[in-house]
Design an enzyme around this catalytic site. Structure first.
Site, PDB file in Angstrom:
ATOM      1  N   LYS A 101       0.699  -1.176  -0.031  1.00 29.30           N
ATOM      2  CA  LYS A 101      -0.034   0.000   0.082  1.00 29.30           C
ATOM      3  C   LYS A 101       0.785   1.374   0.050  1.00 29.30           C
ATOM      4  O   LYS A 101       0.433   2.329  -0.475  1.00 29.30           O
ATOM      5  CB  LYS A 101      -0.887   0.096   0.971  1.00 29.30           C
ATOM      6  CG  LYS A 101      -2.253  -1.091   0.890  1.00 29.30           C
ATOM      7  CD  LYS A 101      -3.467  -0.817   1.994  1.00 29.30           C
ATOM      8  CE  LYS A 101      -4.526  -1.462   1.641  1.00 29.30           C
ATOM      9  NZ  LYS A 101      -4.431  -2.909   1.949  1.00 29.30           N
ATOM     10  N   GLU A 123     -10.493   7.570   3.691  1.00 30.15           N
ATOM     11  CA  GLU A 123     -11.093   6.650   4.724  1.00 30.15           C
ATOM     12  C   GLU A 123     -10.317   5.440   4.823  1.00 30.15           C
ATOM     13  O   GLU A 123      -9.411   5.170   4.240  1.00 30.15           O
ATOM     14  CB  GLU A 123     -12.452   6.290   4.100  1.00 30.15           C
ATOM     15  CG  GLU A 123     -12.296   5.003   2.792  1.00 30.15           C
ATOM     16  CD  GLU A 123     -11.370   5.443   1.636  1.00 30.15           C
ATOM     17  OE1 GLU A 123     -11.368   6.432   1.317  1.00 30.15           O
ATOM     18  OE2 GLU A 123     -10.925   4.531   1.137  1.00 30.15           O
ATOM     19  N   SER A 388       1.594  -9.895  -1.067  1.00 27.31           N
ATOM     20  CA  SER A 388       1.400  -8.263  -0.899  1.00 27.31           C
ATOM     21  C   SER A 388       1.579  -7.542   0.330  1.00 27.31           C
ATOM     22  O   SER A 388       1.994  -6.670   0.567  1.00 27.31           O
ATOM     23  CB  SER A 388      -0.011  -8.155  -1.121  1.00 27.31           C
ATOM     24  OG  SER A 388      -0.971  -8.955  -0.488  1.00 27.31           O
TER      25      SER A 388
HETATM   26  C1  LIG Z   1      -4.962  -3.927   1.484  1.00 30.46           C
HETATM   27  C2  LIG Z   1      -4.285  -5.115   1.120  1.00 30.46           C
HETATM   28  C3  LIG Z   1      -4.759  -5.952   0.038  1.00 30.46           C
HETATM   29  C4  LIG Z   1      -6.053  -5.654  -0.558  1.00 30.46           C
HETATM   30  O1  LIG Z   1      -5.700  -4.856  -1.562  1.00 30.46           O
HETATM   31  P1  LIG Z   1      -5.718  -4.519  -3.025  1.00 30.46           P
HETATM   32  O2  LIG Z   1      -6.099  -3.202  -3.309  1.00 30.46           O
HETATM   33  O3  LIG Z   1      -6.784  -5.540  -3.657  1.00 30.46           O
HETATM   34  O4  LIG Z   1      -4.271  -4.769  -3.230  1.00 30.46           O
HETATM   35  C5  LIG Z   1      -3.940  -7.010  -0.051  1.00 30.46           C
HETATM   36  N1  LIG Z   1      -2.830  -7.390   0.751  1.00 30.46           N
HETATM   37  C6  LIG Z   1      -2.462  -6.892   1.809  1.00 30.46           C
HETATM   38  C7  LIG Z   1      -1.536  -7.235   2.466  1.00 30.46           C
HETATM   39  C8  LIG Z   1      -3.274  -5.648   2.314  1.00 30.46           C
HETATM   40  O5  LIG Z   1      -2.849  -4.920   3.081  1.00 30.46           O
END
Ligand SMILES: *Cc1c(COP(=O)(O)O)cnc(C)c1O
Length: 405
Positions: A101, A123, A388
């Site tokens: 993010k 938000e 992610s």
């Molecule tokens: C917020 C988050 C997501 C989901 O958000 P996307 O916009 O779909 O990428 C995925 N993995 C992690 C670790 C997150 O914090």
């Protein structure tokens, strides 16, 4: 590469179009008082973000503050257990603050600085976006207002504390169900009043144009790095790539590096407790076309056509729609969108932790779970997963609800 009539050599020039459409999805369905604000951001994006000065500053920040490039790791032990398919992960969990993010938050906050804004507004639901944006705001010395429902404030105490320590102002939203939807409305209302001095920073490839494009572009560093690193490591491209899809930002950035390649692409949505409405958040699989939060996409609706209640064990994935570009790639068939449920996800969380020494976020565990199933199906070849985020934030919840597996 041509795919179903779309020329992916020139894809990024044409998608989205000047009004923010990916085919029929996207656009800006917003009240008049927000139109001037969105136009200002779009114009700034097309001038400032393309300037050499902005690009070189963002590159320097990514390297010196965020810790980019993040590496790719070969999951040797897990691959060995599964057979002949080699699994790899792109380590967004090693990005500063522990997830992808920050890639778009640093971009959005740098844009705010170049536009002369004093404040960033957003938000947050589970608090992850709020923490990433509060980090970016602290780095640039900007004020930061994070709108959050009172229900979420109670549930997400550690993230609320993090935001406050980082100097953000957490604004409690008490009306309605007091969760994410109300927080989005309150944040947009505040932004419409304050846009001369502030900028809205969305948390994924969602919302009105130009956000789905801008967030994808800021996240595309993940796909660019991953493609180069994978080629250098193995001498070829992966056969398949996999990412989890909530709003869709980590997937959009990661996929963008491979859309023009002969690579199979998989987006994984949360099936939660099962396929009944209310038990999952698999909007692309079970949803229909509709407009919400300022954009046209595929969404889960209740009997009144309003955004349906959704559920996932991963709080970062429980959103009733996905970004318009995903809806477009879904209809086109360029990306395969599929699902895994909570159970498979928690198993993958423990498998990756125990086999490789990497504790993944529950969101990312969806991608890992899918890749494990895909490896069994493929029998040979390679899969690159976008990891992610890291799972530190999820450990208490997992142990409390599932014990140690
Ligand atoms: C917020 C988050 C997501 C989901 O958000 P996307 O916009 O779909 O990428 C995925 N993995 C992690 C670790 C997150 O914090």
């Amino acid at each position: 590469m041509n795919y179903n009539g779309i020329d992916f050599d020139t894809y990024f020039k044409h998608y989205p179009d000047e009004n923010g459409y990916f085919g029929k999805y996207g656009g800006a369905y917003i009240p008049d008082e927000l139109k001037a604000a969105m136009n200002e951001i779009t114009e700034a994006y097309f001038t400032i973000c393309k300037s050499a000065k902005f690009i070189s500053e963002l590159r320097r920040i990514r390297k010196e503050f965020q810790g980019r490039p993040t590496p790719i790791s070969h999951l040797e032990r897990l691959s060995g257990k599964l057979g002949n398919v080699q699994l790899y992960v792109k380590r967004e969990d090693l990005n500063h603050t522990g997830a992808h993010k920050l890639n778009h938050c640093m971009g959005e906050a740098l844009l705010a600085k170049y536009m002369g804004k004093k404040k960033v507004i957003a938000e947050t639901g589970a608090g992850q976006h709020g923490v990433a944006l509060a980090t970016a705001a602290a780095y640039f010395g900007l004020e930061c207002d994070i709108y959050m429902g009172s229900v979420d404030i109670k549930k997400q105490a550690p993230n609320v504390a993090r935001m406050k320590i980082l100097g953000a102002n957490v604004v409690e939203v008490t009306h309605g169900l007091a969760t994410l939807k109300e927080a989005v409305d309150a944040a947009f209302d505040a932004y419409a009043k304050e846009y001369k001095d502030s900028i809205y920073c969305i948390g994924s490839v969602l919302g009105p144009h130009p956000f789905p494009m801008m967030v994808r572009d800021f996240q595309s560093v993940v796909g660019i790095e991953a493609r180069e690193q994978f080629l250098e490591m193995t001498g070829e491209l992966p056969d398949a790539i996999v990412a989890c899809v909530g709003g869709g930002s980590n997937a959009a950035g990661f996929f963008s590096g491979f859309l023009n390649d002969p690579v199979d692409i998989y987006g994984v949505e949360p099936l939660g407790r099962g396929p009944k409405l209310g038990d999952h958040a698999a909007s692309l699989k079970y949803g229909t076309e509709g407009v919400m939060h300022g954009f046209n996409s595929i969404m889960l609706k209740d009997e009144n056509g309003e955004p349906a209640p959704v559920y996932s064990v991963a709080s970062g994935l429980d959103y009733p729609s996905s970004g318009p570009e995903h809806a477009f790639l879904h209809d086109l068939g360029r990306v395969n969108y599929d699902v895994v449920d909570d159970e498979e996800t928690i198993n993958a969380f423990f498998t990756l932790s125990k086999t490789e020494g990497i504790i993944p976020a529950i969101e990312s565990s969806h991608a890992v779970a899918y890749a494990i199933k895909l490896a069994e199906k493929m029998g040979k070849g390679s899969i690159l997963i976008n990891l992610s985020g890291r799972g530190d934030k999820d450990m208490d919840y997992v142990i409390e609800n599932y014990g140690i597996r």
